[in-house]
Design a protein around this motif. Structure first.
Motif, short mmCIF file in Angstrom:
data_model
loop_
_atom_site.label_atom_id
_atom_site.label_comp_id
_atom_site.label_asym_id
_atom_site.label_seq_id
_atom_site.Cartn_x
_atom_site.Cartn_y
_atom_site.Cartn_z
N PHE A 1 80.39 18.47 44.42
CA PHE A 1 81.01 17.18 44.72
C PHE A 1 80.46 16.09 43.80
O PHE A 1 81.22 15.27 43.27
N GLU A 2 79.15 16.08 43.62
CA GLU A 2 78.54 15.04 42.78
C GLU A 2 79.03 15.12 41.35
O GLU A 2 79.16 14.11 40.66
N ARG B 1 82.23 13.28 41.36
CA ARG B 1 82.20 11.88 41.81
C ARG B 1 82.65 10.88 40.73
O ARG B 1 83.46 9.98 41.03
N LEU C 1 86.38 10.94 40.48
CA LEU C 1 86.98 10.44 41.71
C LEU C 1 86.86 8.92 41.80
O LEU C 1 87.81 8.23 42.19
N GLU C 2 85.71 8.38 41.42
CA GLU C 2 85.54 6.93 41.46
C GLU C 2 86.46 6.24 40.46
O GLU C 2 87.02 5.17 40.75
N GLU D 1 84.36 3.03 45.93
CA GLU D 1 83.17 3.74 46.40
C GLU D 1 83.33 4.19 47.84
O GLU D 1 82.93 5.30 48.20
N VAL E 1 85.62 7.24 47.98
CA VAL E 1 84.94 8.45 47.52
C VAL E 1 83.95 8.94 48.56
O VAL E 1 83.83 10.16 48.80
N GLN E 2 83.28 8.02 49.23
CA GLN E 2 82.35 8.44 50.28
C GLN E 2 83.09 9.08 51.44
O GLN E 2 82.62 10.08 52.02
N THR F 1 85.84 10.70 51.14
CA THR F 1 86.23 12.01 50.62
C THR F 1 85.08 12.99 50.77
O THR F 1 85.28 14.16 51.12
N PHE F 2 83.85 12.52 50.52
CA PHE F 2 82.69 13.39 50.70
C PHE F 2 82.54 13.83 52.16
O PHE F 2 82.23 14.99 52.45
N TRP G 1 84.93 16.50 52.75
CA TRP G 1 84.40 17.70 52.09
C TRP G 1 83.32 18.35 52.97
O TRP G 1 83.29 19.57 53.14
#
Length: 314
Positions: A11-12, A15, A18-19, A33, A36-37, A39-40, A43
């Motif tokens: 994921f990282e 990132r 995605l951002e 941000e 994206v968070q 989305t995490f 995930w």
């Protein structure tokens, strides 16, 4: 289901992309941000080992979160105080994303981000995924639950809307600095004529203060009106220094790939003016002075070797 270290690393690694997608879709670094968070978190809650193509899955989740956000953002902007402009990203910000092609650089320019506000959310998503990230229409169709033919039609319609703006000239960092230096020399000359010569006849100046910093809601239109406004803006007064909280320092930089004037007080970015440059001259001055949209710029500025200011007070 707990994520493994490998799942988190995957994921990282995604990132930054995605951002960059989320920023282009939302026009706000903070909202990007947050998307994206979220989305995490999706995930983290998913059965990751059953996801065949993680990149496609993450992009679909993120894009649909942003589409939902755009729907509510439109309602919020109807009650926004004054003119709404995107949050500027200073040169060197990784959220600017890929810049290898003309289309990628164009898609994150301040002028195009502003134009994209006119697009319907789905049009904006198709345009961003195709123009900025080169997704094939087959994948865009899967992400947005469209047919491939519909994706192509939406993209061509979005491109037509974006093309209604003026044709920008791409400039490198050195050229951007020269343009800003020439502009500041004219703006501080004490006369409007040197400024008028730099502008297109139909130049405009727009500012976003978000109701927190004075900014005229109606744009200044026409070279003479814009020149008078800019001459007054850069005329030194104690009232301006009091409003800004100190003596400002003015730098030449880039924001979203465009030449930009960055105004800093005690290390805090208090204004970013993006210059839209065309073959006929400077066509627009888009000024972000809402402090809520300058926090990321201030954080990046603190880590940047920006040299000496061109001006130390106005």
């Amino acid at each position: 289901m707990a994520l493994t270290a490998g799942d988190v690393e995957r994921f990282e690694a995604a990132r930054p992309r995605l951002e960059a997608i989320a920023y282009r879709l939302l026009g706000s670094a903070g909202e990007a941000e947050d998307a994206v968070q979220e989305t995490f978190l999706r995930w983290h809650a998913a059965e990751v080992d059953r996801i065949e193509v993680p990149e496609a899955w993450l992009t679909k989740v993120l894009t649909n979160l942003c589409l939902n956000q755009l729907g509510s953002a439109r309602a919020r902007r109807e009650t926004y105080v004054g003119r709404w402009l995107p949050e500027p990203l200073l040169g060197g910000d990784p959220m600017l994303g890929p810049a290898d092609t003309v289309e990628q650089r164009e898609s994150v320019s301040y002028a195009v981000l502003t134009l994209m506000e006119r697009l319907a959310p789905r049009e904006r998503a198709v345009y961003v995924l195709r123009a900025a990230f080169d997704y094939p229409h087959r994948e865009i169709a899967e992400i947005l639950d469209l047919t491939e033919a519909t994706s192509q039609q939406i993209f061509h319609r979005a491109k037509k809307h974006i093309a209604e703006g003026k044709t920008r000239i791409e400039v490198d960092g050195a050229a951007a600095r020269r343009i800003v230096e020439e502009f500041l020399t004219a703006a501080t000359s004490g006369q409007t004529a040197p400024l008028v010569r730099l502008l297109t006849a139909d130049a405009v100046a727009v500012g976003d203060g978000g109701g927190k910093v004075p900014a005229r809601a109606k744009a200044f239109e026409g070279a003479v009106a814009v020149a008078k406004f800019l001459w007054g803006l850069f005329k030194p007064t104690e009232a301006k220094r009091a409003l800004l909280g100190g003596a400002p320092e003015v730098y030449a930089w880039t924001a979203n790939g465009d030449p930009a004037v960055v105004v800093v007080v005690d290390g805090r970015v208090v204004g970013v003016i993006c210059l839209e440059v065309t073959g006929e001259g400077i066509a627009a001055f888009l000024s972000q002075v809402n402090p809520d949209k300058l926090g990321r710029a201030t954080a990046l500025w603190a880590t940047t070797d920006h040299g000496d200011p061109l001006l130390t007070a106005f």
